[in-house]
Every structure is written in structure tokens, then in C-alpha cells.
Design an enzyme around this catalytic site. Structure first.
Site, PDB file in Angstrom:
ATOM      1  N   HIS A  81       7.020 -25.498  13.463  1.00  0.00           N
ATOM      2  CA  HIS A  81       8.540 -26.148  13.331  1.00  0.00           C
ATOM      3  C   HIS A  81       9.030 -27.322  14.084  1.00  0.00           C
ATOM      4  CE1 HIS A  81       8.812 -21.992  11.947  1.00  0.00           C
ATOM      5  NE2 HIS A  81       8.869 -21.354  12.845  1.00  0.00           N
TER       6      HIS A  81
ATOM      7  N   ARG B 297       0.895  -1.191   0.193  1.00  0.00           N
ATOM      8  CA  ARG B 297       0.144  -0.043   0.134  1.00  0.00           C
ATOM      9  C   ARG B 297       0.648   1.235   0.137  1.00  0.00           C
ATOM     10  NH1 ARG B 297      -5.542   0.460   2.645  1.00  0.00           N
ATOM     11  NH2 ARG B 297      -5.323  -1.694   3.329  1.00  0.00           N
TER      12      ARG B 297
ATOM     13  N   LYS C 217      16.370 -25.379   6.938  1.00  0.00           N
ATOM     14  CA  LYS C 217      17.652 -25.514   7.547  1.00  0.00           C
ATOM     15  C   LYS C 217      18.402 -26.545   7.139  1.00  0.00           C
ATOM     16  CE  LYS C 217      15.989 -23.055  11.607  1.00  0.00           C
ATOM     17  NZ  LYS C 217      16.774 -21.937  11.858  1.00  0.00           N
TER      18      LYS C 217
ATOM     19  N   ASP D 253       7.796 -23.511   5.944  1.00  0.00           N
ATOM     20  CA  ASP D 253       8.127 -23.524   7.179  1.00  0.00           C
ATOM     21  C   ASP D 253       9.815 -23.447   7.362  1.00  0.00           C
ATOM     22  OD1 ASP D 253       9.385 -24.693   9.825  1.00  0.00           O
ATOM     23  OD2 ASP D 253       7.091 -25.360  10.056  1.00  0.00           O
ATOM     24  N   HIS D 254      10.193 -22.276   7.778  1.00  0.00           N
ATOM     25  CA  HIS D 254      11.722 -22.041   7.477  1.00  0.00           C
ATOM     26  C   HIS D 254      12.339 -23.146   8.237  1.00  0.00           C
ATOM     27  CE1 HIS D 254      11.841 -19.739  11.558  1.00  0.00           C
ATOM     28  NE2 HIS D 254      12.982 -20.033  11.347  1.00  0.00           N
TER      29      HIS D 254
HETATM   30  C1  BG6 Z   1       9.674 -17.951  13.759  1.00  0.00           C
HETATM   31  C2  BG6 Z   1       8.849 -17.643  15.202  1.00  0.00           C
HETATM   32  O1  BG6 Z   1       8.997 -18.681  13.091  1.00  0.00           O
HETATM   33  O2  BG6 Z   1      10.540 -18.774  14.390  1.00  0.00           O
HETATM   34  C3  BG6 Z   1       9.844 -16.744  16.190  1.00  0.00           C
HETATM   35  O3  BG6 Z   1       7.834 -16.599  14.661  1.00  0.00           O
HETATM   36  C4  BG6 Z   1      11.042 -17.490  16.431  1.00  0.00           C
HETATM   37  O4  BG6 Z   1       9.267 -16.437  17.356  1.00  0.00           O
HETATM   38  C5  BG6 Z   1      11.944 -18.196  15.221  1.00  0.00           C
HETATM   39  O5  BG6 Z   1      12.051 -16.873  17.131  1.00  0.00           O
HETATM   40  C6  BG6 Z   1      12.854 -19.226  15.489  1.00  0.00           C
HETATM   41  O6  BG6 Z   1      13.484 -19.332  14.227  1.00  0.00           O
HETATM   42  P1  BG6 Z   1      15.150 -19.662  14.142  1.00  0.00           P
HETATM   43  O7  BG6 Z   1      15.373 -19.893  12.821  1.00  0.00           O
HETATM   44  O8  BG6 Z   1      15.753 -18.356  14.865  1.00  0.00           O
HETATM   45  O9  BG6 Z   1      15.257 -20.847  15.149  1.00  0.00           O
END
Ligand code: BG6
Length: 503
Positions: free
Chosen positions: A243, A47, A185, A180-181
């Protein structure tokens, strides 16, 4: 690494934090290491009002502060970036997006392959796909179209089901990439390789040899200015539902038939579907929710969660969850999995600990400690295993020793440049159409189904225990294991040390 075919990226939420902190740095590094297509553009949408040039300059300022950024490469990179300001919740406004996209497709003379990345508040996850579809921007006649979403994918089981239904009206499952990051990893992916490329561990990976498993996702930081978001989320939704259950799935799944998206995601879905459902009574007995309270450590004052900015003064949101769960299948039946995650714990650690059964008989006269395998996901990534040996000298006095492998040894062999951050890896995979490391809808829904009784318990004001910042959570979480005659491992930043108590 496969360089994607010519394709383009549209980022919704282009003026937001996720774009500046994660997405653009990842895209810059992919570009700098020549892993983006020859011909591509990135169109930022949000926006706020910027011209292309103003937006590029904002990026230069923010990316320029990062490590390993080369000014001349950065200048070339930003030439691929464009910006359009629209109200992303208004369907008619997408006509402007469409005409901008059409002009860029013509200018770049590329196929219309496009990744729509929704780096927006979740309230827009239903709206944006619907608006894209209304303007045929999901049409694949002239090139593929994919959307990428990040958690929270739903807020509870019902909202996740609603979101799923809505998304599938406009995009097929194979067009939807749920990030899902943790799956991006390296060390989470390494769990698969460690398990399925080594003949020696897999036969031991069952209830016959494994006594219990711990999974820890600890953080030393508090909510760090995200109190507003976190207070509506809590540790369960923020870390465990996504996660940590994904890590559990990687650790507990059956061997996939092949290494491809369908085979791996079928096994992940199977194991998540096999989580033993929690009754209301189980939640009371097997789940501990905690919230950090104020504490002073080495003359530094750490605020109570309730005093953090954006958090309600009487908040009952959990910043810690510890629980015991079971998986109802042949491999894991009866093996307890103890899982915990929390903010303001003594240190930042994510790890899986596999505790093997003790020897059936203490043949050396003493009860020797059981063998243990620690798989460290972060930091000091690596693997350490403990076993018992004879102390030199007369008799059979024993001693516990350890053997470790550090992931950094491989990094230096491979060269730092080849290692991709989680976002680099996931963006590249999405552009290449490889969904292996993205959560499939059935897996996400199984996770929600499993945690829903805990959400219900929270809503009914179930017990919430305080713990001082810098400790390993409420004492009730220790009691959870003590009931089974066990204790949580106290990991330290350094993989091979234990009993870490420092914040
Ligand atoms: C995120 C959460 O998805 O993952 C955060 O919203 C958290 O609260 C983070 O700190 C942790 O990710 P990582 O990669 O630092 O372990």
C-alpha cells in the site's frame, strides 16, 4: 462509468471473510446502482457444503445488516448467485466446477467472459490457476478469462518470483489483476489528478523545491483477531511493501503519456525500480522496527501485541516500521522520503506531507517555517497547505496560516451514490478489462526487491523496539528524523489539527 459487457464472476473462498465483508457488499452495490452487466451470474466456490439456496440465505443475512440495502433489490441480486462446493486444492474436483459453469453459461446464454476472484489463502494462488488450466477454464476461445489476486502476492522476493513464474504458465500478464485496495481509494487516484491536472504544482514537484516528504499510514486498531495472519506478516509485508509504496509511486512518478493502464503502470514501475537499494548497513541506520506493548489509556487497558490472540508469546514481528528512503532519479535525487506505518498508533491516518525548502534568507528577521502541503488520503480526506503571512498591525510580524480543501465538498456535488468504494471500483475495472489501478508484475517485484534487505535483517533478529500502545511508535523513529534535524508531523483525525496524542 462504463457498464461491463455480459460477464460472470467465480469467487474462490466464497464462504470466507473477504467475500462476505467486502466482495459481496461491493457487488450488491454495483448491482443496485445498475453498474453490473444486464446478464451475469456469480458462482461461489469453496469447500463448505451449501446448496444455492442456503448460500443465498447466508448472503441475505450478512448483506441485510449493511447500510443502504434494499430488501427487494437484494432479493433480485441473490437470484444471480450460485454455489458449488469442491476441494479447491484437488485438480480432479475442477471437473465439477467446469460442468457447473458450462450449465450456467448455457442457462444464461452469455459469452464465457469470466473473472476468477481468488479470495483464498495465498497457499492456493499457484494451485487454483493450475487446476483451472488443467480443465481449460483459462481458455479464451469463447470469452475472456481473468484472475484477480490479493496480497500477499508472495512472501518475499523469491516466493514472489516463483508465484509470478507459476501464474504466467497459465495466464498472460494482461489476464492477471493484482488488487491493492489502496489504488481503489478515491484520494489515491486524486493524487494523479492533483499533480497532473494543475500546472502550478508540477514545476515545484522536484528536488529543487522539495526538502523532504513524509508518508504515514497509521492505524489506531491493533491486530483485531487477525493475530495468526499478522504474526507471519508484520507491518512491512502488511502495509509498506504494497500500500505505502504504491502511494509513494503515485506521488513520485513522472507524468504519464496518457491516462491508460500501460502509460500509468510504466511510470509506476519506473519509479519503484529507481528506489535506492538498501545495504545491510542502511537497514541498520535507516529502518526502525517496533512492536506495541501494553498500555492503559483513560482507564482502558490495551494489550501488548504479544498477548493478542494468535500471536506467539515471544513474537518478534514488527507492528511498526519507520524508515528513510531515497529515489535515484533526476527528479528526486537526494530528497529523503520518510515512511512509517503501524498499529495502535494514536489515530487512523493516511497522508503524504510535502515539505518545501525554506526561504534562502530570513528577510523578516525570523526563521519562517517552510511551506508544507498535506495530502490526506483518509480520513477527513483533503488537502491543506501552510504558508506565512503578515500579522495585522505595525511592522512585519509574521504568522503561519493554512488553507484547506476537503474532499467531502466534491462528494456532495457529485451525490453520494456516484462514489464507489475501493472494491466496487476495482471489481468494475476488472470486469471492464481496465488494469490501470492494479499492480503490474514488475512493480510488485521491484517492491519486494527493495524490501528484501529489511526482511533479511528481521530474519537475523535485527533490533526491534517496544512502543506503548497509543503513542507514535518507538522513540528511535523520532531519532531517525532528528539526525536530519526534522520531526514527524503529528497528524490528527481532523486534517487541519496537529499534535494528536489521543488513541
Ligand atoms: C490491509 C491490511 O491490507 O489494509 C490491514 O492487511 C490494514 O492490516 C488495512 O488494517 C488498512 O486498510 P485501510 O483501507 O483501512 O487503510
Amino acid at each position: 462509468m462504463v457498464v461491463p459487457d455480459n460477464s460472470n464472476i467465480v469467487i474462490f473462498g466464497a464462504s470466507g471473510d473477504l467475500t462476505f465483508r467486502k466482495l459481496m457488499p461491493a457487488l450488491y452495490h454495483l448491482y443496485a446502482s445498475k453498474q453490473l452487466p444486464d446478464c451475469f451470474f456469480i458462482l461461489g466456490v469453496s469447500r463448505s457444503k451449501y446448496s444455492d439456496e442456503q448460500y443465498r440465505q447466508k448472503l441475505v443475512q450478512s448483506l441485510g445488516k449493511g447500510d443502504r440495502v434494499d430488501d427487494s433489490v437484494l432479493n433480485q441480486f441473490i437470484q444471480h448467485i450460485y454455489y458449488v462446493s469442491i476441494d479447491t486444492s484437488s485438480m480432479p474436483a475442477y471437473a465439477e466446477l467446469k460442468s457447473r459453469l458450462d450449465a450456467l453459461y448455457t442457462q444464461y446464454d452469455t459469452p464465457h467472459n469470466t473473472l476468477f476472484y481468488l479470495a483464498t489463502p495465498p497457499s492456493l494462488f499457484e494451485v487454483i490457476p493450475q487446476c483451472l488450466a488443467a480443465h481449460q477454464l483459462n481458455n479464451e476461445a469463447q470469452g475472456w478469462k481473468r484472475i484477480v489476486l490479493e496480497k500477499p502476492i508472495g512472501y518475499d522476493l523469491q516466493s514472489a518470483l516463483d508465484l509470478d513464474k507459476s501464474l504466467h504458465q497459465f495466464f498472460d500478464e494482461q489476464q492477471i489483476y493484482r488488487i491493492d485496495h489502496y489504488l481503489g481509494k478515491e484520494t489515491v487516484q486524486n493524487l494523479l489528478v492533483f499533480r497532473f491536472a494543475n500546472g502550478m504544482f508540477e514545476p515545484l514537484w522536484t528536488r529543487n523545491y522539495i526538502d523532504y516528504i513524509e508518508i504515514t499510514g497509521a492505524e489506531a486498531l491493533g491486530v483485531e483477531g487477525r493475530g495468526g495472519y499478522y504474526d507471519g506478516s508484520g507491518a512491512l509485508r502488511d502495509m509498506l511493501q504494497n500500500h505505502l509504496l504504491q502511494v509513494l509511486a503515485m506521488m513520485a512518478m513522472e507524468p504519464p503519456v496518457e491516462i491508460n493502464a500501460d502509460s500509468i503502470r510504466n511510470e509506476v514501475a519506473k519509479v519503484l525500480k529507481s528506489l535506492q537499494p538498501l545495504s545491510a548497513e542502511d537497514v541498520k541506520n535507516e529502518v526502525v522496527l517496533g512492536q506495541y506493548t501494553e498500555s492503559e489509556i483513560q482507564d482502558e487497558l490495551f494489550l501488548a501485541y504479544r498477548n493478542e490472540a494468535g500471536v506467539k508469546a515471544d513474537s518478534r514481528t514488527e507492528t511498526y516500521i519507520g524508515m528513510r528512503l531515497f529515489i535515484n532519479n533526476w527528479r528526486w535525487n537526494g530528497v529523503p522520503f520518510y515512511i512509517r506505518t503501524g498499529k495502535r498508533l494514536p489515530t487512523r491516518i493516511t497522508e503524504v506531507v510535502i515539505h518545501f525548502h525554506k526561504t534562502p534568507h530570513p528577510v523578516f528577521g525570523v526563521d519562517a517555517p517552510a511551506n508544507k502541503l498535506v495530502i490526506r488520503i483518509q480520513p477527513d480526506e483533503g488537502i491543506v497547505t501552510n504558508f506565512v503571512l503578515k500579522k495585522p498591525g505595525a511592522g512585519f510580524e509574521t504568522k503561519e496560516v493554512s488553507m484547506d480543501f476537503k474532499y467531502q465538498y466534491l462528494e456532495s456535488e457529485e451525490g453520494e451514490d456516484k462514489l464507489l468504494s475501493a472494491y466496487e471500483r476495482l471489481l468494475l475495472d476488472a470486469l471492464n478489462g481496465d488494469a490501470t489501478l492494479f499492480a503490474r508484475t514488475d512493480a510488485v517485484l521491484s517492491c519486494w526487491k527493495f524490501v528484501q534487505p529489511i526482511l533479511d535483517y528481521k530474519h537475523q533478529s535485527g533490533s526491534l523496539y517496544g512502543y506503548a500502545s497509543g503513542t507514535w511508535g518507538p522513540t528511535q523513529a523520532d531519532e531517525l528524523l532528528a539526525k536530519d534535524g526534522r520531526t514527524w508531523r503529528r497528524p490528527c483525525e481532523n486534517l487541519t489539527n496537529t499534535n494528536c496524542t489521543e488513541l
